[in-house]
Scaffold this motif. Structure first.
Motif, mmCIF file in Angstrom:
data_model
loop_
_atom_site.group_PDB
_atom_site.id
_atom_site.type_symbol
_atom_site.label_atom_id
_atom_site.label_comp_id
_atom_site.label_asym_id
_atom_site.label_seq_id
_atom_site.Cartn_x
_atom_site.Cartn_y
_atom_site.Cartn_z
ATOM 1 N N ALA A 85 0.832 -1.206 0.000
ATOM 2 C CA ALA A 85 0.000 0.000 0.000
ATOM 3 C C ALA A 85 0.867 1.258 0.000
ATOM 4 O O ALA A 85 0.553 2.242 -0.685
ATOM 5 C CB ALA A 85 -0.922 -0.007 1.219
ATOM 6 N N LEU A 86 1.958 1.226 0.740
ATOM 7 C CA LEU A 86 2.854 2.390 0.802
ATOM 8 C C LEU A 86 3.571 2.598 -0.524
ATOM 9 O O LEU A 86 3.680 3.725 -1.018
ATOM 10 C CB LEU A 86 3.874 2.208 1.929
ATOM 11 N N ALA A 87 4.046 1.512 -1.119
ATOM 12 C CA ALA A 87 4.763 1.616 -2.394
ATOM 13 C C ALA A 87 3.858 2.169 -3.488
ATOM 14 O O ALA A 87 4.308 2.921 -4.367
ATOM 15 C CB ALA A 87 5.323 0.256 -2.793
ATOM 16 N N ALA A 88 2.571 1.814 -3.433
ATOM 17 C CA ALA A 88 1.627 2.288 -4.449
ATOM 18 C C ALA A 88 1.231 3.745 -4.237
ATOM 19 O O ALA A 88 0.833 4.428 -5.182
ATOM 20 C CB ALA A 88 0.380 1.408 -4.437
ATOM 21 N N ARG A 89 1.354 4.225 -3.019
ATOM 22 C CA ARG A 89 0.805 5.534 -2.661
ATOM 23 C C ARG A 89 1.813 6.676 -2.814
ATOM 24 O O ARG A 89 1.416 7.818 -3.055
ATOM 25 C CB ARG A 89 0.311 5.469 -1.210
ATOM 26 N N TYR A 90 3.116 6.384 -2.678
ATOM 27 C CA TYR A 90 4.104 7.460 -2.585
ATOM 28 C C TYR A 90 5.089 7.415 -3.749
ATOM 29 O O TYR A 90 5.391 6.347 -4.285
ATOM 30 C CB TYR A 90 4.845 7.373 -1.248
ATOM 31 N N PRO A 91 5.634 8.584 -4.129
ATOM 32 C CA PRO A 91 6.482 8.669 -5.326
ATOM 33 C C PRO A 91 7.955 8.380 -5.061
ATOM 34 O O PRO A 91 8.791 8.650 -5.923
ATOM 35 C CB PRO A 91 6.285 10.132 -5.750
ATOM 36 N N VAL A 92 8.292 7.860 -3.888
ATOM 37 C CA VAL A 92 9.689 7.547 -3.578
ATOM 38 C C VAL A 92 9.810 6.043 -3.303
ATOM 39 O O VAL A 92 8.822 5.385 -2.972
ATOM 40 C CB VAL A 92 10.185 8.355 -2.353
ATOM 41 N N PRO A 93 11.013 5.482 -3.444
ATOM 42 C CA PRO A 93 11.182 4.046 -3.159
ATOM 43 C C PRO A 93 10.866 3.723 -1.697
ATOM 44 O O PRO A 93 11.124 4.528 -0.802
ATOM 45 C CB PRO A 93 12.667 3.806 -3.457
ATOM 46 N N VAL A 94 10.301 2.544 -1.475
ATOM 47 C CA VAL A 94 9.953 2.077 -0.133
ATOM 48 C C VAL A 94 10.617 0.715 0.096
ATOM 49 O O VAL A 94 10.450 -0.200 -0.705
ATOM 50 C CB VAL A 94 8.423 1.932 0.037
#
Length: 266
Positions: A85-94
């Motif tokens: 969910a975090l990787a899909a939501r934010y424009p930076v690598p997670v």
């Protein structure tokens, strides 16, 4: 657009993720690090996946506002349920802490038998088992929840007869299983590494997920040209409850590097 001079954002439900920050300080001494400990809602291991994901999004919203170039989910529970969910939501690598540890274990095992220890929530999620099987489907995987080790680490009980007895009790069945590689699947456990190594014996390789995560971050930054080239790095700390306990316990992880933390309101 992220730049190489932006900071790295790190969050955990409390102090355990400081082992990841410590490893990042060693691996990437030029980087600025921003750490958020969600101490007001600790622990995450007893919460539902939906709740942990919501908390994680709120944590990352705070870090993104600080202008970070990369996010490290320094919490095994959040890594197991919220990473996608975090990787899909934010424009930076997670980057989470599970995949790097699993990758190292799959590469290091010689006999194909890998053990994983962690909190009850992390073990119950099956995240390490899934990650290991995706890398090497034929592995034999043995897991063991060791919840008391978190309390021992936070209270500084990392040597002596009491923590030794607890560690030996938890690890007895894993020792009999014939594993040659053991993943420390909780960010608190590196503080007890000496006792765990003693209990398992010299033939068992310990995989420190904090160190492996720091290596993964360094590789990603280097691959994307985002590593900071000059200057000395810094670390700043934020919490969601009164900072006194966080600082006191955190100094067991970081020593004088952790002098204070700023409380943010939720």
């Amino acid at each position: 657009m992220a730049s190489r001079d932006d900071a790295i954002g790190i969050f955990d439900s409390g102090v355990g993720g400081l082992t990841v920050l410590h490893a990042l300080l060693a691996a990437l001494p030029r980087e600025d690090l921003v750490y958020l400990g969600d101490t007001g809602r600790y622990p995450y291991g007893t919460k539902s996946a939906e709740t942990v994901t919501r908390y994680s999004i709120e944590n990352v919203d705070f870090l993104i506002a600080k202008g970070v170039k990369l996010l490290v989910v320094a919490c095994n529970t959040a890594s197991s349920v919220a990473l996608a969910a975090l990787a899909a939501r934010y424009p930076v690598p997670v980057i989470g802490v599970i995949e790097p540890g699993a990758r190292a274990a799959a590469a290091r095992t010689r006999n194909g038998r890998v053990g994983v220890i962690g909190t009850e929530g992390t073990i119950a999620s099956g995240a390490y088992t899934a990650a290991l099987r995706a890398l090497r489907p034929g592995l034999e995987i043995y897991t063991r929840p060791c919840p008391l080790l978190v309390a021992l680490a936070e209270e500084g009980w990392v040597e002596g007869p009491i923590p030794r007895a607890v560690v030996e009790t938890y690890l007895a069945t894993l020792k009999k299983s014939g594993i040659d590689t053991l993943v420390l699947g909780c960010t608190h456990y590196p503080l007890l590494k000496a006792l765990i190594a003693e209990a398992m014996g010299e033939r068992v390789v310990l995989i420190d997920s904090a160190e492996e995560t720091a290596r993964a971050v360094a590789e990603l930054l280097g691959g994307q040209g985002l590593e900071r080239q000059r200057g000395a790095g810094s670390a700043s700390f934020f919490v969601t409850d009164v900072p006194d306990r966080f600082v006191r316990i955190g100094q067991r992880f970081l020593g004088a590097r952790l002098e204070s933390a700023v409380r943010i309101e939720r």
